[in-house]
Design an enzyme around this catalytic site. Structure first.
Site, PDB file in Angstrom:
ATOM      1  N   SER A  37     -17.356 -14.494   9.019  1.00 53.44           N
ATOM      2  CA  SER A  37     -17.506 -13.386   9.962  1.00 53.44           C
ATOM      3  C   SER A  37     -18.709 -13.595  10.873  1.00 53.44           C
ATOM      4  O   SER A  37     -18.631 -13.382  12.088  1.00 53.44           O
ATOM      5  CB  SER A  37     -17.650 -12.058   9.201  1.00 53.44           C
ATOM      6  N   ARG A  82     -25.887  -8.106  11.886  1.00 53.02           N
ATOM      7  CA  ARG A  82     -25.440  -7.304  10.751  1.00 53.02           C
ATOM      8  C   ARG A  82     -24.797  -6.007  11.235  1.00 53.02           C
ATOM      9  O   ARG A  82     -23.784  -5.557  10.691  1.00 53.02           O
ATOM     10  CB  ARG A  82     -26.615  -7.014   9.819  1.00 53.02           C
ATOM     11  N   HIS A 109     -21.461  -6.907  12.602  1.00 48.17           N
ATOM     12  CA  HIS A 109     -20.585  -7.185  11.467  1.00 48.17           C
ATOM     13  C   HIS A 109     -20.055  -5.894  10.851  1.00 48.17           C
ATOM     14  O   HIS A 109     -18.893  -5.807  10.444  1.00 48.17           O
ATOM     15  CB  HIS A 109     -21.363  -7.993  10.423  1.00 48.17           C
TER      16      HIS A 109
END
Length: 210
Positions: free
Chosen positions: A14, A37, A40
């Site tokens: 990812s 992050r 994500h």
């Protein structure tokens, strides 16, 4: 076609995709892992532009985490989303006072939000001596009260994560934090949420514990 990926490799893949899709966009190395992050967590690349970091905000957050800080959230969802294993390794605690009966009662009597009262409870934590991080993903009134408490000398947060989502006073409360002088990570505009607040905390903790 569906790509077969081992469970332990899904996150790595990812992040490789995120890096590829960011293309030539340059991210500040100190902030890069936090931004990625959040992307994500949300699959929203607008955060690469809308996340605002005060000078060395991530470093200051990491220092507080290493010192065994208290993290205060404004939702049980944000509290649940912060990695408990990482917290335990660092000796940190996460608190959410929003569901406390006395908080609800005082908010009703005073005619204010539970988030307002919860931030006042957090000010009591700050007197214990441990650094304090706020992770606000839902309530603009929490950010407003944090700014008031800071101006009154009641708190001096190590970091304010200001990412509430919504429409009423959301943009304005975030700008208050940006202009406050407090170390901050803020999602400018209307976007945000408890998942974003937790993701930012986790991104900093993973840089220490992984």
């Amino acid at each position: 076609m569906i790509e077969i990926i081992k469970p332990m490799d899904i996150e790595k893949k990812s992040f490789e995709i995120i890096t590829e899709l960011l293309g030539e966009r340059k991210l500040d190395p100190e902030n890069e892992l936090v931004i990625k992050r959040v992307i994500h967590t949300t699959a929203d690349f607008e955060y690469a532009e809308s996340l605002v970091f005060s000078e060395h905000a991530v470093s200051k957050g990491i220092e507080a985490l290493k010192a065994g800080c208290n993290i205060v959230t404004d939702t049980q969802m944000a509290k649940s989303g912060i990695n408990k294993a990482a917290l335990k390794k660092l000796g940190c605690e996460v608190h959410c006072f929003m569901s406390d009966e006395d908080v609800a009662e005082e908010a009703k009597v005073r005619g204010v939000t539970r988030a307002t009262i919860s931030m006042e409870r957090a000010a009591e934590l700050s007197k214990e001596g441990s650094p304090l991080i706020f992770a606000i993903g839902n309530a603009p009134t929490a950010l407003i009260r944090i700014k008031e408490l800071f101006d009154q000398g009641e708190i001096n947060p190590a970091l304010v994560i200001g990412v509430p989502v919504g429409f009423v006073n959301v943009v304005e409360s975030k700008e208050l934090i940006i202009e406050s002088g407090m170390p901050h990570i803020v999602a400018r505009g209307r976007k945000g949420g408890s998942n974003v607040a937790a993701a930012i905390c986790n991104a900093m903790m993973y840089q220490i514990t992984r």
